[in-house]
Design an enzyme around this catalytic site. Structure first.
Site, short mmCIF file in Angstrom:
data_model
loop_
_atom_site.label_atom_id
_atom_site.label_comp_id
_atom_site.label_asym_id
_atom_site.label_seq_id
_atom_site.Cartn_x
_atom_site.Cartn_y
_atom_site.Cartn_z
N ASP A 64 0.87 -1.17 0.00
CA ASP A 64 0.00 0.00 0.00
C ASP A 64 0.91 1.22 0.00
O ASP A 64 2.13 1.11 0.23
CB ASP A 64 -0.88 -0.05 1.25
N ASP A 76 -0.26 5.13 0.95
CA ASP A 76 -0.55 6.12 2.00
C ASP A 76 -0.56 5.46 3.37
O ASP A 76 -1.28 4.49 3.61
CB ASP A 76 -1.91 6.77 1.76
N ASP A 79 -1.84 -0.91 5.99
CA ASP A 79 -2.17 -0.43 7.33
C ASP A 79 -3.66 -0.36 7.62
O ASP A 79 -4.05 0.13 8.69
CB ASP A 79 -1.53 0.94 7.57
#
Length: 223
Positions: free
Chosen positions: A11, A13, A167
């Site tokens: 991922d 961001d 996250d």
């Protein structure tokens, strides 16, 4: 150091790029400007999917109602927020170690692909990744398996030897749905138990912990 996985999908961001405060700030500014009062605590409960999905889940807006907010968000973010993007601590070291171990890498983000590519370019990471896949690249965004499986095609990888690092529950769900051998959740926006509930096989406190999980020869972790 030897790689524990033969390909790794990240991922962007909040995982490699220190953009969470920027994304949250721009979302709050934009959504409130369109007459929907939300605060950070509420927003963080829904962050992860593409913004139109967030707006539906959070406020019950349909696609027609969400689209002008989304387009305004994209404009504001690119003009005022994106230039402030910085890597998270440990990101450069992690990417260097994976490069040295000859592990092919991809980014799968729930940003649009063009925004993901601009962010990676801004960080000087274009040559580090074989592909950048956005919410509009594959048939469906995370947590659907499609963008991760698309990334594996580019990397010539197999789910049985691949790892996903992210996250949020969208990242964990995508890794689980794609059948990835490793699904590594970074604790922060979500706690470890929450990430495991959505598919994490391992969790880490930071990117140094992620490096230890991805590469044999780093200090072992117990989680």
């Amino acid at each position: 150091m030897r790689p524990r996985y033969l390909s790794v999908v990240f991922d962007l961001d909040g995982t490699l790029a220190d953009t969470e405060p920027l994304v949250v700030g721009c979302m709050l500014e934009t959504i409130n400007a369109h007459g929907h009062p939300v605060d950070e605590a509420l927003l963080l409960k829904f962050i992860g999917p593409p913004l139109p999905v967030m707006l539906h889940n959070m406020l019950g807006l349909n696609l027609e109602q969400a689209q002008p907010i989304y387009m305004d968000y994209l404009r504001r973010y690119e003009e005022s927020y994106m230039p402030r993007t910085r890597p998270l601590p440990g990101a450069e070291m992690l990417l260097d170690a994976l490069r040295d171990a000859e592990v092919p890498l991809a980014v799968v983000t729930n940003k649009r692909e063009d925004a993901g590519r601009k962010t990676v370019e801004l960080l000087g990471w274009t040559e580090r990744f074989e592909t950048i896949i956005g919410a509009d690249t594959a048939s469906d965004p995370k947590p659907h398996a499609a963008p991760l499986l698309h990334a594996l095609e580019v990397l010539n990888g197999d789910a049985e030897t691949a790892a996903m690092v992210g996250d949020t529950e969208s990242d964990m769900g995508a890794g689980r749905n794609a059948g990835f051998a490793g699904v590594i959740g970074i604790v922060g926006v979500r706690d470890a138990d929450y990430l495991r509930r959505f598919g994490a096989t391992h969790t880490a406190e930071d990117l140094d912990g992620v490096r230890q999980l991805l590469l044999a020869g780093s200090a072992a972790t117990t989680d």
